[in-house]
Design a protein around this motif. Sequence first.
Motif, PDB file in Angstrom:
ATOM      1  N   PRO A 113      17.397  54.782  58.498  1.00 52.07           N
ATOM      2  CA  PRO A 113      17.758  54.871  57.078  1.00 52.07           C
ATOM      3  C   PRO A 113      17.721  56.307  56.568  1.00 52.07           C
ATOM      4  CG  PRO A 113      16.071  53.215  57.422  1.00 52.07           C
ATOM      5  CD  PRO A 113      16.185  54.011  58.697  1.00 52.07           C
ATOM      6  N   GLY A 114      18.334  56.482  55.435  1.00 54.64           N
ATOM      7  CA  GLY A 114      18.359  57.795  54.805  1.00 54.64           C
ATOM      8  C   GLY A 114      17.087  58.100  54.048  1.00 54.64           C
ATOM      9  N   TRP A 115      17.177  59.148  53.274  1.00 53.37           N
ATOM     10  CA  TRP A 115      16.018  59.596  52.506  1.00 53.37           C
ATOM     11  C   TRP A 115      16.354  59.518  51.022  1.00 53.37           C
ATOM     12  CZ3 TRP A 115      15.519  63.922  49.293  1.00 53.37           C
ATOM     13  CH2 TRP A 115      14.211  64.181  48.871  1.00 53.37           C
ATOM     14  N   PRO A 116      15.545  58.981  50.194  1.00 55.61           N
ATOM     15  CA  PRO A 116      14.322  58.256  50.526  1.00 55.61           C
ATOM     16  C   PRO A 116      14.609  56.798  50.819  1.00 55.61           C
ATOM     17  CG  PRO A 116      14.416  58.542  48.156  1.00 55.61           C
ATOM     18  CD  PRO A 116      15.654  59.195  48.748  1.00 55.61           C
ATOM     19  N   GLN A 117      14.497  56.438  52.045  1.00 55.70           N
ATOM     20  CA  GLN A 117      14.661  55.087  52.577  1.00 55.70           C
ATOM     21  C   GLN A 117      15.865  54.356  51.996  1.00 55.70           C
ATOM     22  OE1 GLN A 117      11.172  52.629  52.445  1.00 55.70           O
ATOM     23  NE2 GLN A 117      11.823  51.486  54.213  1.00 55.70           N
ATOM     24  N   SER A 118      17.012  55.049  51.973  1.00 58.94           N
ATOM     25  CA  SER A 118      18.301  54.476  51.593  1.00 58.94           C
ATOM     26  C   SER A 118      18.329  53.834  50.218  1.00 58.94           C
ATOM     27  CB  SER A 118      18.768  53.475  52.645  1.00 58.94           C
ATOM     28  OG  SER A 118      18.993  54.148  53.838  1.00 58.94           O
ATOM     29  N   VAL A 119      17.550  54.335  49.312  1.00 54.94           N
ATOM     30  CA  VAL A 119      17.602  53.856  47.937  1.00 54.94           C
ATOM     31  C   VAL A 119      18.519  54.811  47.181  1.00 54.94           C
ATOM     32  CG1 VAL A 119      16.241  53.480  45.859  1.00 54.94           C
ATOM     33  CG2 VAL A 119      15.290  52.909  48.095  1.00 54.94           C
ATOM     34  N   PRO A 120      19.516  54.384  46.457  1.00 56.90           N
ATOM     35  CA  PRO A 120      19.790  53.027  46.030  1.00 56.90           C
ATOM     36  C   PRO A 120      20.712  52.252  46.958  1.00 56.90           C
ATOM     37  CG  PRO A 120      21.233  54.490  44.865  1.00 56.90           C
ATOM     38  CD  PRO A 120      20.390  55.349  45.782  1.00 56.90           C
ATOM     39  N   ASP A 121      21.126  52.787  48.078  1.00 58.79           N
ATOM     40  CA  ASP A 121      22.063  52.123  48.970  1.00 58.79           C
ATOM     41  C   ASP A 121      21.309  51.136  49.863  1.00 58.79           C
ATOM     42  OD1 ASP A 121      24.325  51.461  50.311  1.00 58.79           O
ATOM     43  OD2 ASP A 121      24.866  53.488  50.855  1.00 58.79           O
ATOM     44  N   PRO A 122      21.477  49.823  49.652  1.00 53.23           N
ATOM     45  CA  PRO A 122      20.632  48.842  50.335  1.00 53.23           C
ATOM     46  C   PRO A 122      21.069  48.452  51.743  1.00 53.23           C
ATOM     47  CG  PRO A 122      22.090  47.723  48.833  1.00 53.23           C
ATOM     48  CD  PRO A 122      22.345  49.213  48.658  1.00 53.23           C
ATOM     49  N   TRP A 123      22.275  48.820  52.178  1.00 52.56           N
ATOM     50  CA  TRP A 123      22.774  48.255  53.427  1.00 52.56           C
ATOM     51  C   TRP A 123      21.933  48.590  54.663  1.00 52.56           C
ATOM     52  CZ3 TRP A 123      24.214  51.193  57.515  1.00 52.56           C
ATOM     53  CH2 TRP A 123      24.545  52.530  57.265  1.00 52.56           C
ATOM     54  N   PRO A 124      21.376  49.805  54.842  1.00 53.01           N
ATOM     55  CA  PRO A 124      20.600  50.033  56.069  1.00 53.01           C
ATOM     56  C   PRO A 124      19.405  49.092  56.208  1.00 53.01           C
ATOM     57  CG  PRO A 124      21.161  52.124  55.061  1.00 53.01           C
ATOM     58  CD  PRO A 124      21.493  51.051  54.061  1.00 53.01           C
ATOM     59  N   LEU A 125      18.712  48.844  55.125  1.00 51.30           N
ATOM     60  CA  LEU A 125      17.555  47.966  55.199  1.00 51.30           C
ATOM     61  C   LEU A 125      17.971  46.506  55.381  1.00 51.30           C
ATOM     62  CD1 LEU A 125      15.297  49.698  52.545  1.00 51.30           C
ATOM     63  CD2 LEU A 125      15.342  50.000  55.031  1.00 51.30           C
ATOM     64  N   GLU A 126      19.091  46.128  54.787  1.00 49.80           N
ATOM     65  CA  GLU A 126      19.625  44.773  54.992  1.00 49.80           C
ATOM     66  C   GLU A 126      20.010  44.586  56.460  1.00 49.80           C
ATOM     67  OE1 GLU A 126      20.827  40.921  54.273  1.00 49.80           O
ATOM     68  OE2 GLU A 126      19.793  42.231  52.871  1.00 49.80           O
ATOM     69  N   TRP A 127      20.679  45.585  57.031  1.00 50.52           N
ATOM     70  CA  TRP A 127      21.070  45.503  58.437  1.00 50.52           C
ATOM     71  C   TRP A 127      19.850  45.388  59.344  1.00 50.52           C
ATOM     72  CZ3 TRP A 127      25.655  48.943  60.330  1.00 50.52           C
ATOM     73  CH2 TRP A 127      26.804  48.650  59.582  1.00 50.52           C
ATOM     74  N   ALA A 128      18.793  46.104  59.022  1.00 46.57           N
ATOM     75  CA  ALA A 128      17.585  46.098  59.859  1.00 46.57           C
ATOM     76  C   ALA A 128      16.916  44.727  59.888  1.00 46.57           C
ATOM     77  CB  ALA A 128      16.605  47.153  59.376  1.00 46.57           C
ATOM     78  N   SER A 129      17.209  43.881  58.906  1.00 50.71           N
ATOM     79  CA  SER A 129      16.596  42.549  58.870  1.00 50.71           C
ATOM     80  C   SER A 129      17.361  41.534  59.723  1.00 50.71           C
ATOM     81  CB  SER A 129      16.511  42.057  57.418  1.00 50.71           C
ATOM     82  OG  SER A 129      17.797  41.767  56.920  1.00 50.71           O
ATOM     83  N   MET A 130      18.491  41.929  60.282  1.00 47.85           N
ATOM     84  CA  MET A 130      19.315  41.011  61.068  1.00 47.85           C
ATOM     85  C   MET A 130      18.807  40.935  62.502  1.00 47.85           C
ATOM     86  SD  MET A 130      23.053  42.132  59.672  1.00 47.85           S
ATOM     87  CE  MET A 130      23.452  42.039  57.947  1.00 47.85           C
ATOM     88  N   SER A 131      19.092  39.841  63.154  1.00 51.96           N
ATOM     89  CA  SER A 131      18.661  39.612  64.528  1.00 51.96           C
ATOM     90  C   SER A 131      19.192  40.695  65.462  1.00 51.96           C
ATOM     91  CB  SER A 131      19.163  38.243  64.992  1.00 51.96           C
ATOM     92  OG  SER A 131      18.813  38.028  66.331  1.00 51.96           O
ATOM     93  N   GLY A 132      18.346  41.185  66.355  1.00 48.95           N
ATOM     94  CA  GLY A 132      18.754  42.204  67.322  1.00 48.95           C
ATOM     95  C   GLY A 132      18.779  43.602  66.755  1.00 48.95           C
ATOM     96  N   ARG A 133      18.206  43.764  65.561  1.00 47.99           N
ATOM     97  CA  ARG A 133      18.207  45.070  64.898  1.00 47.99           C
ATOM     98  C   ARG A 133      16.804  45.392  64.405  1.00 47.99           C
ATOM     99  NH1 ARG A 133      23.869  44.631  61.523  1.00 47.99           N
ATOM    100  NH2 ARG A 133      25.109  44.035  63.327  1.00 47.99           N
ATOM    101  N   ARG A 134      16.521  46.677  64.340  1.00 45.90           N
ATOM    102  CA  ARG A 134      15.202  47.098  63.880  1.00 45.90           C
ATOM    103  C   ARG A 134      15.312  48.449  63.187  1.00 45.90           C
ATOM    104  NH1 ARG A 134      11.676  47.913  68.624  1.00 45.90           N
ATOM    105  NH2 ARG A 134      11.768  50.109  68.204  1.00 45.90           N
ATOM    106  N   CYS A 135      14.570  48.589  62.120  1.00 48.01           N
ATOM    107  CA  CYS A 135      14.482  49.855  61.405  1.00 48.01           C
ATOM    108  C   CYS A 135      13.472  50.756  62.110  1.00 48.01           C
ATOM    109  CB  CYS A 135      14.035  49.597  59.965  1.00 48.01           C
ATOM    110  SG  CYS A 135      13.878  51.086  58.972  1.00 48.01           S
ATOM    111  N   VAL A 136      13.818  52.016  62.254  1.00 48.52           N
ATOM    112  CA  VAL A 136      12.855  52.986  62.772  1.00 48.52           C
ATOM    113  C   VAL A 136      12.030  53.435  61.574  1.00 48.52           C
ATOM    114  CG1 VAL A 136      12.527  55.203  63.915  1.00 48.52           C
ATOM    115  CG2 VAL A 136      14.403  53.700  64.623  1.00 48.52           C
ATOM    116  N   ASP A 137      10.837  52.862  61.468  1.00 49.70           N
ATOM    117  CA  ASP A 137       9.961  53.165  60.342  1.00 49.70           C
ATOM    118  C   ASP A 137       9.389  54.568  60.464  1.00 49.70           C
ATOM    119  OD1 ASP A 137      10.166  50.752  58.892  1.00 49.70           O
ATOM    120  OD2 ASP A 137       8.814  49.786  60.321  1.00 49.70           O
ATOM    121  N   GLN A 138       9.069  55.145  59.329  1.00 52.60           N
ATOM    122  CA  GLN A 138       8.529  56.500  59.286  1.00 52.60           C
ATOM    123  C   GLN A 138       7.150  56.488  58.634  1.00 52.60           C
ATOM    124  OE1 GLN A 138      10.029  58.742  60.963  1.00 52.60           O
ATOM    125  NE2 GLN A 138      11.881  57.541  61.278  1.00 52.60           N
TER     126      GLN A 138
END
Length: 189
Positions: free
Chosen positions: A10-35
């Motif tokens: 995700p972007g900085w700061p954590q793709s706010v206000p753009d929600p798509w990266p975090l939505e994508w990370a919640s899908m099966s076979g996907r994971r967010c690289v947490d910081q």
Amino acid sequence: MSIPLVLILPGWPQSVPDPWPLEWASMSGRRCVDQHDWQRPLRGDWLIRLEEAVLDAAHVVLVAHNLGCIQLSAWAAHSRLTDRVRAALLVAPLDVETVAVRQRLPTWSPIERQRLPFTSWMVGPEHQSDQVEPNAPMQSDTFDSVWAQALAESWGAHWIAQRAAPKPPAKQPSDWPQGQALLYELMKD
């Protein structure tokens, strides 16, 4: 070959206000690289987190947004794990070399500009005046598509121009279907 894990940067700061990266990370076979710290990101910390995430998977596809694109390029310039990456989708990279951003994110410039060692596509607006993230912190209300296209060229990324500016975040589908289609197409290669 096994199905790759899709790692979302995700972007900085954590793709706010753009929600798509975090939505994508919640899908099966996907994971967010947490910081460790989304508000005060340190380049070295973010690179270590990406290295650890790639180390945990045999094959990955990376999806990077905003500062995540800069993270990906810096990681690829130094990691010995790049052979695990099948492809990368880069969306609206953040220009960390501008004065305003450099003051807030001093560890992020200069941007690594060497060719990425895997297939990559970069998505951005077709025209200089197309809005990308109207409310994103420390970005102007326009995205510099000329700069982004030059960056894509230096990374060896295929440039994909959006025909129209994305809708404001409140009206944009949080799963960004056009981006999903691009990701599936990229994964077929």
